[in-house]
Scaffold this motif. Structure first.
Motif, PDB file in Angstrom:
ATOM      1  N   LEU A  41      -2.738  10.991 -50.950  1.00  0.00           N
ATOM      2  CA  LEU A  41      -2.194   9.870 -51.693  1.00  0.00           C
ATOM      3  C   LEU A  41      -3.026   8.658 -51.321  1.00  0.00           C
ATOM      4  O   LEU A  41      -3.365   8.461 -50.155  1.00  0.00           O
ATOM      5  CB  LEU A  41      -0.726   9.670 -51.313  1.00  0.00           C
ATOM      6  N   THR A  42      -3.382   7.850 -52.304  1.00  0.00           N
ATOM      7  CA  THR A  42      -4.289   6.729 -52.064  1.00  0.00           C
ATOM      8  C   THR A  42      -3.549   5.413 -52.166  1.00  0.00           C
ATOM      9  O   THR A  42      -2.819   5.170 -53.118  1.00  0.00           O
ATOM     10  CB  THR A  42      -5.452   6.749 -53.062  1.00  0.00           C
ATOM     11  N   LEU A  43      -3.758   4.561 -51.163  1.00  0.00           N
ATOM     12  CA  LEU A  43      -3.186   3.222 -51.113  1.00  0.00           C
ATOM     13  C   LEU A  43      -4.325   2.218 -51.189  1.00  0.00           C
ATOM     14  O   LEU A  43      -5.262   2.258 -50.392  1.00  0.00           O
ATOM     15  CB  LEU A  43      -2.404   3.018 -49.811  1.00  0.00           C
ATOM     16  N   LEU A  44      -4.250   1.307 -52.157  1.00  0.00           N
ATOM     17  CA  LEU A  44      -5.228   0.240 -52.272  1.00  0.00           C
ATOM     18  C   LEU A  44      -4.662  -1.002 -51.597  1.00  0.00           C
ATOM     19  O   LEU A  44      -3.625  -1.527 -52.007  1.00  0.00           O
ATOM     20  CB  LEU A  44      -5.540  -0.061 -53.733  1.00  0.00           C
ATOM     21  N   VAL A  45      -5.336  -1.454 -50.563  1.00  0.00           N
ATOM     22  CA  VAL A  45      -4.915  -2.637 -49.821  1.00  0.00           C
ATOM     23  C   VAL A  45      -5.752  -3.825 -50.297  1.00  0.00           C
ATOM     24  O   VAL A  45      -6.978  -3.784 -50.264  1.00  0.00           O
ATOM     25  CB  VAL A  45      -5.093  -2.437 -48.301  1.00  0.00           C
ATOM     26  N   ILE A  46      -5.078  -4.877 -50.739  1.00  0.00           N
ATOM     27  CA  ILE A  46      -5.774  -6.087 -51.192  1.00  0.00           C
ATOM     28  C   ILE A  46      -5.441  -7.191 -50.196  1.00  0.00           C
ATOM     29  O   ILE A  46      -4.322  -7.705 -50.168  1.00  0.00           O
ATOM     30  CB  ILE A  46      -5.333  -6.500 -52.613  1.00  0.00           C
ATOM     31  N   VAL A  89      -0.325   0.022 -54.469  1.00  0.00           N
ATOM     32  CA  VAL A  89      -1.111  -1.147 -54.110  1.00  0.00           C
ATOM     33  C   VAL A  89      -0.310  -1.950 -53.083  1.00  0.00           C
ATOM     34  O   VAL A  89       0.880  -2.193 -53.271  1.00  0.00           O
ATOM     35  CB  VAL A  89      -1.403  -2.030 -55.344  1.00  0.00           C
ATOM     36  N   LEU A  90      -0.979  -2.351 -52.008  1.00  0.00           N
ATOM     37  CA  LEU A  90      -0.369  -3.229 -51.007  1.00  0.00           C
ATOM     38  C   LEU A  90      -1.105  -4.559 -51.055  1.00  0.00           C
ATOM     39  O   LEU A  90      -2.289  -4.643 -50.733  1.00  0.00           O
ATOM     40  CB  LEU A  90      -0.470  -2.607 -49.607  1.00  0.00           C
ATOM     41  N   LEU A  91      -0.406  -5.624 -51.458  1.00  0.00           N
ATOM     42  CA  LEU A  91      -1.013  -6.929 -51.650  1.00  0.00           C
ATOM     43  C   LEU A  91      -0.552  -7.894 -50.566  1.00  0.00           C
ATOM     44  O   LEU A  91       0.653  -8.074 -50.347  1.00  0.00           O
ATOM     45  CB  LEU A  91      -0.628  -7.495 -53.027  1.00  0.00           C
ATOM     46  N   ASP A  92      -1.514  -8.524 -49.921  1.00  0.00           N
ATOM     47  CA  ASP A  92      -1.216  -9.598 -48.981  1.00  0.00           C
ATOM     48  C   ASP A  92      -0.958 -10.868 -49.803  1.00  0.00           C
ATOM     49  O   ASP A  92      -1.846 -11.370 -50.494  1.00  0.00           O
ATOM     50  CB  ASP A  92      -2.407  -9.789 -48.037  1.00  0.00           C
ATOM     51  N   LEU A  93       0.267 -11.385 -49.744  1.00  0.00           N
ATOM     52  CA  LEU A  93       0.623 -12.554 -50.554  1.00  0.00           C
ATOM     53  C   LEU A  93      -0.132 -13.811 -50.152  1.00  0.00           C
ATOM     54  O   LEU A  93      -0.133 -14.799 -50.895  1.00  0.00           O
ATOM     55  CB  LEU A  93       2.131 -12.818 -50.479  1.00  0.00           C
ATOM     56  N   SER A  94      -0.750 -13.788 -48.992  1.00  0.00           N
ATOM     57  CA  SER A  94      -1.526 -14.956 -48.587  1.00  0.00           C
ATOM     58  C   SER A  94      -2.909 -14.994 -49.239  1.00  0.00           C
ATOM     59  O   SER A  94      -3.630 -15.980 -49.104  1.00  0.00           O
ATOM     60  CB  SER A  94      -1.692 -14.976 -47.062  1.00  0.00           C
ATOM     61  N   LEU A  95      -3.260 -13.919 -49.958  1.00  0.00           N
ATOM     62  CA  LEU A  95      -4.547 -13.894 -50.631  1.00  0.00           C
ATOM     63  C   LEU A  95      -4.563 -14.961 -51.725  1.00  0.00           C
ATOM     64  O   LEU A  95      -3.684 -14.981 -52.589  1.00  0.00           O
ATOM     65  CB  LEU A  95      -4.781 -12.509 -51.249  1.00  0.00           C
ATOM     66  N   PRO A  96      -5.556 -15.868 -51.712  1.00  0.00           N
ATOM     67  CA  PRO A  96      -5.574 -16.930 -52.725  1.00  0.00           C
ATOM     68  C   PRO A  96      -5.940 -16.393 -54.098  1.00  0.00           C
ATOM     69  O   PRO A  96      -6.695 -15.429 -54.233  1.00  0.00           O
ATOM     70  CB  PRO A  96      -6.644 -17.892 -52.200  1.00  0.00           C
ATOM     71  N   HIS A  97      -5.387 -17.014 -55.131  1.00  0.00           N
ATOM     72  CA  HIS A  97      -5.725 -16.647 -56.505  1.00  0.00           C
ATOM     73  C   HIS A  97      -7.097 -17.233 -56.842  1.00  0.00           C
ATOM     74  O   HIS A  97      -7.360 -18.399 -56.541  1.00  0.00           O
ATOM     75  CB  HIS A  97      -4.669 -17.179 -57.476  1.00  0.00           C
ATOM     76  N   PRO A  98      -7.971 -16.439 -57.450  1.00  0.00           N
ATOM     77  CA  PRO A  98      -9.325 -16.948 -57.727  1.00  0.00           C
ATOM     78  C   PRO A  98      -9.329 -18.149 -58.665  1.00  0.00           C
ATOM     79  O   PRO A  98     -10.247 -18.958 -58.642  1.00  0.00           O
ATOM     80  CB  PRO A  98     -10.027 -15.744 -58.384  1.00  0.00           C
ATOM     81  N   GLY A  99      -8.284 -18.298 -59.471  1.00  0.00           N
ATOM     82  CA  GLY A  99      -8.222 -19.445 -60.375  1.00  0.00           C
ATOM     83  C   GLY A  99      -7.645 -20.681 -59.739  1.00  0.00           C
ATOM     84  O   GLY A  99      -7.571 -21.740 -60.374  1.00  0.00           O
ATOM     85  N   ALA A 120       2.565   1.500 -58.394  1.00  0.00           N
ATOM     86  CA  ALA A 120       3.574   0.898 -57.531  1.00  0.00           C
ATOM     87  C   ALA A 120       2.911  -0.222 -56.737  1.00  0.00           C
ATOM     88  O   ALA A 120       1.756  -0.098 -56.304  1.00  0.00           O
ATOM     89  CB  ALA A 120       4.156   1.950 -56.596  1.00  0.00           C
ATOM     90  N   VAL A 121       3.617  -1.328 -56.537  1.00  0.00           N
ATOM     91  CA  VAL A 121       3.052  -2.486 -55.843  1.00  0.00           C
ATOM     92  C   VAL A 121       3.987  -2.908 -54.712  1.00  0.00           C
ATOM     93  O   VAL A 121       5.183  -3.151 -54.921  1.00  0.00           O
ATOM     94  CB  VAL A 121       2.840  -3.668 -56.811  1.00  0.00           C
ATOM     95  N   LEU A 122       3.429  -2.983 -53.497  1.00  0.00           N
ATOM     96  CA  LEU A 122       4.104  -3.544 -52.335  1.00  0.00           C
ATOM     97  C   LEU A 122       3.459  -4.876 -51.995  1.00  0.00           C
ATOM     98  O   LEU A 122       2.260  -5.049 -52.190  1.00  0.00           O
ATOM     99  CB  LEU A 122       3.977  -2.604 -51.133  1.00  0.00           C
ATOM    100  N   VAL A 123       4.261  -5.814 -51.482  1.00  0.00           N
ATOM    101  CA  VAL A 123       3.684  -7.084 -51.041  1.00  0.00           C
ATOM    102  C   VAL A 123       3.914  -7.237 -49.545  1.00  0.00           C
ATOM    103  O   VAL A 123       4.933  -6.803 -49.001  1.00  0.00           O
ATOM    104  CB  VAL A 123       4.288  -8.274 -51.812  1.00  0.00           C
ATOM    105  N   LEU A 124       2.945  -7.869 -48.898  1.00  0.00           N
ATOM    106  CA  LEU A 124       2.965  -8.081 -47.462  1.00  0.00           C
ATOM    107  C   LEU A 124       2.958  -9.577 -47.198  1.00  0.00           C
ATOM    108  O   LEU A 124       2.131 -10.310 -47.749  1.00  0.00           O
ATOM    109  CB  LEU A 124       1.730  -7.423 -46.824  1.00  0.00           C
ATOM    110  N   THR A 125       3.899 -10.046 -46.366  1.00  0.00           N
ATOM    111  CA  THR A 125       3.984 -11.473 -46.106  1.00  0.00           C
ATOM    112  C   THR A 125       4.594 -11.705 -44.728  1.00  0.00           C
ATOM    113  O   THR A 125       5.014 -10.763 -44.050  1.00  0.00           O
ATOM    114  CB  THR A 125       4.835 -12.176 -47.190  1.00  0.00           C
ATOM    115  N   ALA A 126       4.636 -12.952 -44.322  1.00  0.00           N
ATOM    116  CA  ALA A 126       5.240 -13.296 -43.034  1.00  0.00           C
ATOM    117  C   ALA A 126       6.756 -13.304 -43.161  1.00  0.00           C
ATOM    118  O   ALA A 126       7.314 -13.559 -44.230  1.00  0.00           O
ATOM    119  CB  ALA A 126       4.739 -14.665 -42.571  1.00  0.00           C
ATOM    120  N   GLU A 127       7.427 -13.052 -42.057  1.00  0.00           N
ATOM    121  CA  GLU A 127       8.889 -13.014 -42.072  1.00  0.00           C
ATOM    122  C   GLU A 127       9.477 -14.355 -42.481  1.00  0.00           C
ATOM    123  O   GLU A 127      10.539 -14.425 -43.099  1.00  0.00           O
ATOM    124  CB  GLU A 127       9.408 -12.586 -40.701  1.00  0.00           C
ATOM    125  N   ALA A 128       8.791 -15.426 -42.144  1.00  0.00           N
ATOM    126  CA  ALA A 128       9.284 -16.762 -42.510  1.00  0.00           C
ATOM    127  C   ALA A 128       9.211 -17.020 -44.006  1.00  0.00           C
ATOM    128  O   ALA A 128       9.780 -17.994 -44.494  1.00  0.00           O
ATOM    129  CB  ALA A 128       8.473 -17.821 -41.750  1.00  0.00           C
TER     130      ALA A 128
END
Length: 427
Positions: A41-46, A89-99, A120-128
């Protein structure tokens, strides 16, 4: 064997450096033995970690399969790496939008959802940042994870949950879409069924229609009835060979053309010749043909003109008599078979009180029992007479006849069935 004493030693061979791979296979071991290879199974981490890898001790699928990590540092790389083998897909929410969409903290997630609508999309962020994480799920992510609490076991479980939830969401969406399409088709098909125009006539009208296609409202059979300004009642029933959607569409076209031509004053051979031209232009292939029966009943209701184009003859019941087939020896060919065919019109005496039944061959071609014997026209006449003796008429007569034909067939009739009954009671 060991080297001889005093001999020169072989220089140690250093392993060649392994180039960094974009895909990382993450496995675990049971004791000293590695798990056997299995479909991954493949997970794409952004994420924008300069190291380019998600720091997780191990990720293992529930069934022991390996989970393959694929890393993208920005959305451009992510779009390139979103191949069909990526399930999540696992997305780090701190990743800036290119626009640089500063007014929308979830702009990057929205872009990921746009380029990965089936993943399927998972998001990764700080607990705060729990509020934004919850909002990410409302926007379309399957789940969120806190960076400080992340470990391999939690991530493995979250991936499985996200993938299954996405599958359920897609299945639910497809089901809802299918229901909406079915409802739309049903409304469309109901709108294409005829609305008899008999205002001012003393004739009673009844009809039954049953398409051979499963879950359809229209088949290749068609019928219609209209009264022209001179008081003549015109009735028609026809059958396009086959009973799929193309045949149903052609049947509707022929019915509408018949109504327009009849209201324009055409009748008999002229009408059928023009309908054949319509058929030849509209049919999907040259092998398609249609049978047709047309009846024009005089304003006084006592006699009619009858034309048959390869179609079974109508059945008539006169006052005090039994049902019988109208004799007709010189019918013309089905529409679409012969380019310059003719369809003679025969005069039929109806009498004062009568019922005239027009039908398609779907009613008479059903089997009788488990053998090859068909109901046929003679069997249909006997069946109608039994129902007449039981006191049935109108809608009840047609419903009982179609129901019995199905019962004799041992189940649903495979061909389309259309039956029209016109009746007159002299008072």
């Amino acid at each position: 064997m060991s080297a001889p004493s005093g001999g020169a030693k072989e220089p140690e061979t250093m392993p060649a450096p392994v180039p960094r791979q974009r895909d990382t296979l993450v496995t675990t071991q049971v004791g000293q033995a590695a798990l056997p290879a299995a479909p991954s199974l493949t997970l794409l981490v952004i994420e924008d970690d300069p190291a380019g890898d998600l720091t997780v001790p191990e990720i293992l699928h529930a069934d022991g399969h390996r989970i393959r990590l694929r890393t993208a540092r920005n959305l451009t790389e992510a779009a390139r790496l979103l191949t069909p083998d990526v399930q999540c897909v696992l997305l780090d929410l701190s990743l800036p939008h290119p626009g640089g969409a500063a007014d929308d903290p979830l702009a990057t997630l929205r872009e990921v959802l746009r380029i990965a609508p089936r993943h399927a999309v998972l998001v990764l962020t700080a607990e705060a940042d729990a509020e934004r994480a919850a909002e990410a799920v409302r926007v379309g992510a399957q789940d969120f994870l806190f960076r400080d609490e992340l470990d391999g076991r939690l991530l493995s479980r979250a991936i499985r949950y996200a993938v299954e939830r996405k599958r359920a969401d897609v299945a639910q969406y497809k089901l809802a879409e299918s229901k909406l399409r079915a409802q739309e088709n049903a409304r469309l098909e109901r709108g294409l069924l005829p609305n008899p125009l008999l205002d001012g006539s003393d004739l009673r009208f009844a009809a039954r229609y049953r398409p051979g296609r499963s879950r359809a409202l229209l088949g290749g059979d068609f019928y219609d009835t209209v009264r022209t300004p001179d008081g003549t009642v015109h009735a028609m029933i026809g059958d396009v060979c086959g009973h799929g959607p193309d045949e149903a569409a052609l049947g509707v076209e022929l019915r509408i053309a018949w109504r327009a031509l009849t209201l324009a004053g055409l009748c008999g051979d002229d009408l059928l010749a023009t309908l054949q031209q319509v058929l030849e232009v509209e049919r999907p292939c040259d092998e398609i043909f249609a049978t047709l029966c047309t009846v024009d009943i005089s304003p006084d209701g006592r006699h009619a003109g009858l034309c048959l184009a390869g179609h079974p003859a109508p059945l008539i019941v006169r006052a005090g008599g039994s049902a019988r087939l109208l004799p007709y020896e010189s019918s013309g060919p089905a529409l679409g078979l012969l380019p310059k065919a003719r369809w003679p019109r025969r005069q039929v005496e109806l009498g004062g009180s009568w019922s005239l039944m027009l039908y398609t061959d779907g009613l008479i071609e059903g089997r009788v029992g488990e053998g090859r014997e068909r109901l046929g026209q003679d069997g249909m006449v006997e069946m109608i007479n039994r129902h007449l003796d039981a006191g049935l008429s109108g809608e009840g007569l047609l419903e009982a006849s179609v129901t019995e034909a199905r019962r004799l067939n041992g189940g649903e009739l495979t061909d389309d069935v259309a039956v029209v009954l016109l009746s007159r009671a002299e008072g």
